[in-house]
Design a protein around this motif. Sequence first.
Motif, PDB file in Angstrom:
ATOM      1  N   LEU A  54      -9.949  11.497  -1.357  1.00  0.00           N
ATOM      2  CA  LEU A  54      -8.740  10.717  -1.159  1.00  0.00           C
ATOM      3  C   LEU A  54      -8.888   9.935   0.146  1.00  0.00           C
ATOM      4  CD1 LEU A  54      -6.186  13.537  -1.998  1.00  0.00           C
ATOM      5  CD2 LEU A  54      -6.902  11.641  -3.481  1.00  0.00           C
ATOM      6  N   LEU A  55      -8.197   8.813   0.225  1.00  0.00           N
ATOM      7  CA  LEU A  55      -8.176   8.021   1.456  1.00  0.00           C
ATOM      8  C   LEU A  55      -6.941   8.423   2.238  1.00  0.00           C
ATOM      9  CD1 LEU A  55      -8.863   5.680   3.375  1.00  0.00           C
ATOM     10  CD2 LEU A  55      -7.731   4.153   1.765  1.00  0.00           C
ATOM     11  N   VAL A  56      -7.165   8.975   3.423  1.00  0.00           N
ATOM     12  CA  VAL A  56      -6.070   9.429   4.279  1.00  0.00           C
ATOM     13  C   VAL A  56      -6.050   8.533   5.524  1.00  0.00           C
ATOM     14  CG1 VAL A  56      -5.130  11.338   5.620  1.00  0.00           C
ATOM     15  CG2 VAL A  56      -6.337  11.802   3.473  1.00  0.00           C
ATOM     16  N   ARG A  57      -4.921   7.910   5.770  1.00  0.00           N
ATOM     17  CA  ARG A  57      -4.736   7.111   6.988  1.00  0.00           C
ATOM     18  C   ARG A  57      -3.841   7.895   7.932  1.00  0.00           C
ATOM     19  NH1 ARG A  57      -6.505   1.845   6.067  1.00  0.00           N
ATOM     20  NH2 ARG A  57      -6.596   1.311   3.872  1.00  0.00           N
ATOM     21  N   ILE A  58      -4.305   8.009   9.161  1.00  0.00           N
ATOM     22  CA  ILE A  58      -3.560   8.726  10.198  1.00  0.00           C
ATOM     23  C   ILE A  58      -3.225   7.726  11.293  1.00  0.00           C
ATOM     24  CG2 ILE A  58      -3.642  10.587  11.891  1.00  0.00           C
ATOM     25  CD1 ILE A  58      -5.840  11.856  10.029  1.00  0.00           C
ATOM     26  N   THR A  59      -1.949   7.629  11.626  1.00  0.00           N
ATOM     27  CA  THR A  59      -1.507   6.667  12.638  1.00  0.00           C
ATOM     28  C   THR A  59      -0.564   7.347  13.616  1.00  0.00           C
ATOM     29  OG1 THR A  59       0.290   5.934  11.203  1.00  0.00           O
ATOM     30  CG2 THR A  59      -1.743   4.654  11.113  1.00  0.00           C
ATOM     31  N   PHE A  95      -9.497   4.503  21.228  1.00  0.00           N
ATOM     32  CA  PHE A  95     -10.021   4.011  19.958  1.00  0.00           C
ATOM     33  C   PHE A  95      -8.946   3.361  19.094  1.00  0.00           C
ATOM     34  CE2 PHE A  95     -13.301   6.824  21.337  1.00  0.00           C
ATOM     35  CZ  PHE A  95     -14.464   6.263  20.839  1.00  0.00           C
ATOM     36  N   ASP A  96      -9.299   2.191  18.545  1.00  0.00           N
ATOM     37  CA  ASP A  96      -8.459   1.505  17.555  1.00  0.00           C
ATOM     38  C   ASP A  96      -8.652   2.137  16.182  1.00  0.00           C
ATOM     39  OD1 ASP A  96      -7.668  -0.581  19.356  1.00  0.00           O
ATOM     40  OD2 ASP A  96      -9.616  -1.516  19.015  1.00  0.00           O
ATOM     41  N   LEU A  97      -9.881   2.583  15.938  1.00  0.00           N
ATOM     42  CA  LEU A  97     -10.247   3.043  14.601  1.00  0.00           C
ATOM     43  C   LEU A  97     -11.204   4.226  14.694  1.00  0.00           C
ATOM     44  CD1 LEU A  97     -10.224   2.499  11.493  1.00  0.00           C
ATOM     45  CD2 LEU A  97     -12.213   1.046  11.874  1.00  0.00           C
ATOM     46  N   ILE A  98     -10.908   5.235  13.897  1.00  0.00           N
ATOM     47  CA  ILE A  98     -11.796   6.384  13.708  1.00  0.00           C
ATOM     48  C   ILE A  98     -12.045   6.488  12.212  1.00  0.00           C
ATOM     49  CG2 ILE A  98     -12.007   8.892  13.875  1.00  0.00           C
ATOM     50  CD1 ILE A  98      -9.970   8.725  16.226  1.00  0.00           C
ATOM     51  N   VAL A  99     -13.286   6.673  11.811  1.00  0.00           N
ATOM     52  CA  VAL A  99     -13.628   6.855  10.406  1.00  0.00           C
ATOM     53  C   VAL A  99     -14.338   8.194  10.276  1.00  0.00           C
ATOM     54  CG1 VAL A  99     -14.900   5.952   8.424  1.00  0.00           C
ATOM     55  CG2 VAL A  99     -13.859   4.368  10.049  1.00  0.00           C
ATOM     56  N   ALA A 100     -13.878   9.005   9.331  1.00  0.00           N
ATOM     57  CA  ALA A 100     -14.470  10.330   9.141  1.00  0.00           C
ATOM     58  C   ALA A 100     -14.515  10.659   7.650  1.00  0.00           C
ATOM     59  CB  ALA A 100     -13.647  11.386   9.882  1.00  0.00           C
ATOM     60  N   SER A 101     -15.490  11.460   7.286  1.00  0.00           N
ATOM     61  CA  SER A 101     -15.635  11.863   5.901  1.00  0.00           C
ATOM     62  C   SER A 101     -16.125  13.303   5.830  1.00  0.00           C
ATOM     63  CB  SER A 101     -16.639  10.934   5.213  1.00  0.00           C
ATOM     64  OG  SER A 101     -16.832  11.313   3.878  1.00  0.00           O
ATOM     65  N   LYS A 107      -5.723   5.285  20.460  1.00  0.00           N
ATOM     66  CA  LYS A 107      -4.982   4.615  21.525  1.00  0.00           C
ATOM     67  C   LYS A 107      -3.511   5.012  21.480  1.00  0.00           C
ATOM     68  CE  LYS A 107      -5.491   0.294  20.774  1.00  0.00           C
ATOM     69  NZ  LYS A 107      -5.633  -1.155  20.765  1.00  0.00           N
ATOM     70  N   LYS A 108      -2.887   5.027  22.649  1.00  0.00           N
ATOM     71  CA  LYS A 108      -1.459   5.328  22.731  1.00  0.00           C
ATOM     72  C   LYS A 108      -0.611   4.097  22.443  1.00  0.00           C
ATOM     73  CE  LYS A 108      -1.415   9.200  25.956  1.00  0.00           C
ATOM     74  NZ  LYS A 108      -0.882   9.708  27.218  1.00  0.00           N
ATOM     75  N   VAL A 109      -1.148   2.916  22.723  1.00  0.00           N
ATOM     76  CA  VAL A 109      -0.393   1.675  22.577  1.00  0.00           C
ATOM     77  C   VAL A 109      -1.159   0.741  21.648  1.00  0.00           C
ATOM     78  CG1 VAL A 109       0.535  -0.314  23.803  1.00  0.00           C
ATOM     79  CG2 VAL A 109       0.538   1.937  24.908  1.00  0.00           C
ATOM     80  N   GLY A 110      -0.427   0.064  20.793  1.00  0.00           N
ATOM     81  CA  GLY A 110      -1.039  -0.903  19.888  1.00  0.00           C
ATOM     82  C   GLY A 110      -1.451  -0.251  18.587  1.00  0.00           C
ATOM     83  N   PRO A 111      -1.826  -1.078  17.631  1.00  0.00           N
ATOM     84  CA  PRO A 111      -2.212  -0.536  16.324  1.00  0.00           C
ATOM     85  C   PRO A 111      -3.511   0.261  16.414  1.00  0.00           C
ATOM     86  CG  PRO A 111      -2.594  -2.907  16.403  1.00  0.00           C
ATOM     87  CD  PRO A 111      -1.931  -2.525  17.683  1.00  0.00           C
ATOM     88  N   CYS A 112      -3.510   1.408  15.783  1.00  0.00           N
ATOM     89  CA  CYS A 112      -4.702   2.250  15.706  1.00  0.00           C
ATOM     90  C   CYS A 112      -4.556   3.166  14.508  1.00  0.00           C
ATOM     91  CB  CYS A 112      -4.898   3.050  16.995  1.00  0.00           C
ATOM     92  SG  CYS A 112      -3.551   4.182  17.367  1.00  0.00           S
ATOM     93  N   GLN A 113      -5.691   3.621  13.988  1.00  0.00           N
ATOM     94  CA  GLN A 113      -5.640   4.533  12.858  1.00  0.00           C
ATOM     95  C   GLN A 113      -6.942   5.301  12.732  1.00  0.00           C
ATOM     96  OE1 GLN A 113      -5.448   2.799   8.898  1.00  0.00           O
ATOM     97  NE2 GLN A 113      -6.475   0.952   9.625  1.00  0.00           N
ATOM     98  N   ALA A 114      -6.848   6.458  12.136  1.00  0.00           N
ATOM     99  CA  ALA A 114      -8.014   7.235  11.729  1.00  0.00           C
ATOM    100  C   ALA A 114      -8.040   7.198  10.210  1.00  0.00           C
ATOM    101  CB  ALA A 114      -7.921   8.662  12.236  1.00  0.00           C
ATOM    102  N   ILE A 115      -9.176   6.901   9.663  1.00  0.00           N
ATOM    103  CA  ILE A 115      -9.349   6.860   8.215  1.00  0.00           C
ATOM    104  C   ILE A 115     -10.259   8.014   7.827  1.00  0.00           C
ATOM    105  CG2 ILE A 115     -10.279   5.547   6.276  1.00  0.00           C
ATOM    106  CD1 ILE A 115      -9.606   3.003   7.853  1.00  0.00           C
ATOM    107  N   PHE A 116      -9.736   8.910   7.023  1.00  0.00           N
ATOM    108  CA  PHE A 116     -10.492  10.059   6.545  1.00  0.00           C
ATOM    109  C   PHE A 116     -10.677   9.932   5.045  1.00  0.00           C
ATOM    110  CE2 PHE A 116      -9.555  11.696  10.581  1.00  0.00           C
ATOM    111  CZ  PHE A 116     -10.149  12.940  10.776  1.00  0.00           C
ATOM    112  N   PHE A 117     -11.849  10.254   4.563  1.00  0.00           N
ATOM    113  CA  PHE A 117     -12.101  10.402   3.136  1.00  0.00           C
ATOM    114  C   PHE A 117     -12.351  11.881   2.898  1.00  0.00           C
ATOM    115  CE2 PHE A 117     -13.095   5.968   3.795  1.00  0.00           C
ATOM    116  CZ  PHE A 117     -12.496   5.384   2.697  1.00  0.00           C
ATOM    117  N   SER A 118     -11.493  12.482   2.080  1.00  0.00           N
ATOM    118  CA  SER A 118     -11.593  13.918   1.888  1.00  0.00           C
ATOM    119  C   SER A 118     -11.002  14.331   0.550  1.00  0.00           C
ATOM    120  CB  SER A 118     -10.838  14.638   3.009  1.00  0.00           C
ATOM    121  OG  SER A 118     -10.922  16.026   2.840  1.00  0.00           O
TER     122      SER A 118
END
Length: 117
Positions: A111-116, A17-23, A44-55
């Motif tokens: 809050l907006l939490v970015r996990i990379t 996954f490039d992107l995960i969104v969770a709340s 993903k292990k390679v390339g840009p990816c992030q999880a975006i959490f709202f919490s």
Amino acid sequence: MTLHWNQDEISDISYSFDLIVASDCTFFKDFHKGLAQIVKILLKKVGPCQAIFFSPKRGDSLDKFLEEIIENGLQISITEKYDAEIWKRHQSFINGDDSWPSYEKDHCYPLLVRITR
């Protein structure tokens, strides 16, 4: 498919996954370890990816979850003021708008939490 947060590997979708969104999923401390592990397994292990959490913070619940994220070798950034309209509504609740009488920043404002990687 049902995703259980305590799985060690998900063969068909691991590291894809490039992107995960969770709340609203960091409240229960018993699930922090599994949730942090599944985020790591899905990104993903390679390339840009992030999880975006709202919490919201919810006492130390968000902090405890973020400790698990860091222990899994992932990086975090937290943004409080991420959208002008949401911030404006938050400020109105803080300053006495009684349309949400039980509003508390710690329990209600996400809050907006970015996990990379």
